[in-house]
Design a protein around this motif. Structure first.
Motif, PDB file in Angstrom:
ATOM      1  N   VAL A  62       0.833  -1.208   0.000  1.00  0.00           N
ATOM      2  CA  VAL A  62       0.000   0.000   0.000  1.00  0.00           C
ATOM      3  C   VAL A  62       0.867   1.256   0.000  1.00  0.00           C
ATOM      4  O   VAL A  62       0.594   2.214  -0.730  1.00  0.00           O
ATOM      5  N   GLY A  63       1.913   1.266   0.798  1.00  0.00           N
ATOM      6  CA  GLY A  63       2.788   2.439   0.871  1.00  0.00           C
ATOM      7  C   GLY A  63       3.469   2.722  -0.449  1.00  0.00           C
ATOM      8  O   GLY A  63       3.573   3.886  -0.869  1.00  0.00           O
ATOM      9  N   ASP A  72       2.540  10.322  -1.878  1.00  0.00           N
ATOM     10  CA  ASP A  72       2.301  10.315  -0.430  1.00  0.00           C
ATOM     11  C   ASP A  72       3.186   9.226   0.174  1.00  0.00           C
ATOM     12  O   ASP A  72       2.925   8.042   0.026  1.00  0.00           O
ATOM     13  N   TYR A  73       4.225   9.654   0.861  1.00  0.00           N
ATOM     14  CA  TYR A  73       5.203   8.711   1.407  1.00  0.00           C
ATOM     15  C   TYR A  73       5.034   8.482   2.900  1.00  0.00           C
ATOM     16  O   TYR A  73       5.899   7.893   3.532  1.00  0.00           O
ATOM     17  N   SER A  74       3.911   8.901   3.456  1.00  0.00           N
ATOM     18  CA  SER A  74       3.717   8.772   4.900  1.00  0.00           C
ATOM     19  C   SER A  74       3.696   7.302   5.342  1.00  0.00           C
ATOM     20  O   SER A  74       4.248   6.958   6.387  1.00  0.00           O
ATOM     21  N   ILE A  75       3.091   6.436   4.560  1.00  0.00           N
ATOM     22  CA  ILE A  75       3.036   5.019   4.921  1.00  0.00           C
ATOM     23  C   ILE A  75       4.436   4.404   4.840  1.00  0.00           C
ATOM     24  O   ILE A  75       4.844   3.649   5.732  1.00  0.00           O
ATOM     25  N   ILE A  76       5.174   4.737   3.789  1.00  0.00           N
ATOM     26  CA  ILE A  76       6.527   4.194   3.629  1.00  0.00           C
ATOM     27  C   ILE A  76       7.448   4.692   4.742  1.00  0.00           C
ATOM     28  O   ILE A  76       8.280   3.933   5.254  1.00  0.00           O
ATOM     29  N   LEU A 127      -8.831  -4.297  -4.594  1.00  0.00           N
ATOM     30  CA  LEU A 127      -7.725  -5.158  -5.019  1.00  0.00           C
ATOM     31  C   LEU A 127      -6.569  -5.077  -4.027  1.00  0.00           C
ATOM     32  O   LEU A 127      -6.000  -6.097  -3.631  1.00  0.00           O
ATOM     33  N   ILE A 128      -6.231  -3.879  -3.614  1.00  0.00           N
ATOM     34  CA  ILE A 128      -5.144  -3.692  -2.653  1.00  0.00           C
ATOM     35  C   ILE A 128      -5.464  -4.403  -1.342  1.00  0.00           C
ATOM     36  O   ILE A 128      -4.596  -5.023  -0.729  1.00  0.00           O
ATOM     37  N   ASN A 129      -6.723  -4.358  -0.922  1.00  0.00           N
ATOM     38  CA  ASN A 129      -7.129  -5.066   0.306  1.00  0.00           C
ATOM     39  C   ASN A 129      -6.960  -6.577   0.162  1.00  0.00           C
ATOM     40  O   ASN A 129      -6.544  -7.259   1.105  1.00  0.00           O
ATOM     41  N   GLN A 130      -7.291  -7.108  -1.007  1.00  0.00           N
ATOM     42  CA  GLN A 130      -7.152  -8.548  -1.234  1.00  0.00           C
ATOM     43  C   GLN A 130      -5.683  -8.966  -1.209  1.00  0.00           C
ATOM     44  O   GLN A 130      -5.331  -9.977  -0.594  1.00  0.00           O
TER      45      GLN A 130
END
Length: 172
Positions: A62-63, A72-76, A127-130
């Motif tokens: 997701v990141g 958006d690099y907050s997750i990474i 899709l990302i959730n799967q």
């Protein structure tokens, strides 16, 4: 159902190719070249364990997608902090092979980030959730390996991520 089918097909194809053996061979190669000649070295185990742990998680996928699509690099950044703390803990037990997983993580996440821009029309949150669910199950298997001293070949489950994407588009 997607999770079960993706993991089953991923495990079957992963066993055919034997990704686990190939990743362990790479780890042992690095161990011979870099680590001291110690028969008790856990360099390869540290490399393989850290590589799998840091690559299959939801935050890695997701990141990287968020970075590639929205800058958006907050997750990474959050993942990097968590991974740094986890790497210190793993390195205290498994040695400095954990450090070499950083290269694998860089290539993996970088590839996802670069291709996210090209695939923005098909990368839905569903899709990302799967894909994240499949990755989460792999992290659970890693945890079982560490806690119960078992040998689930988690690397052989990696194709499950690709099968999750294929199943998602064919069935859902």
């Amino acid at each position: 159902m997607l999770l079960v089918v993706a993991m089953l097909l991923g495990a079957l194809s992963g066993e055919l190719v034997d990704i686990d053996a190939r990743l362990n061979t790479l780890g042992l190669f690095l161990q011979r070249k870099i680590a001291p000649a110690d028969t008790k070295s856990k360099f390869a185990e540290g490399f393989v364990t850290a590589t799998l742990l840091f690559c299959v998680g939801a935050m890695a996928v997701v990141g990287s997608i968020e970075g590639g699509l929205r800058n958006d690099y907050s997750i990474i950044i959050t993942k990097s902090i968590i991974d740094a703390v986890a790497a210190m803990v793993f390195a205290s037990y498994l040695g400095f092979g954990v450090l070499f997983s950083a290269f694998t993580v860089f290539v993996y996440q970088g590839t996802i980030e670069v291709f996210a821009g090209f695939l923005q029309d098909i990368l839905t949150y569903s899709l990302i959730n799967q894909v994240s669910a499949v990755g989460g199950l792999m992290i659970l298997a890693l945890g079982i390996n560490m806690a119960a001293d078992t040998k689930i070949k988690v690397a052989n489950l990696l194709p499950g991520i690709l099968f999750a994407v294929g199943y998602y588009f064919l069935v859902l």
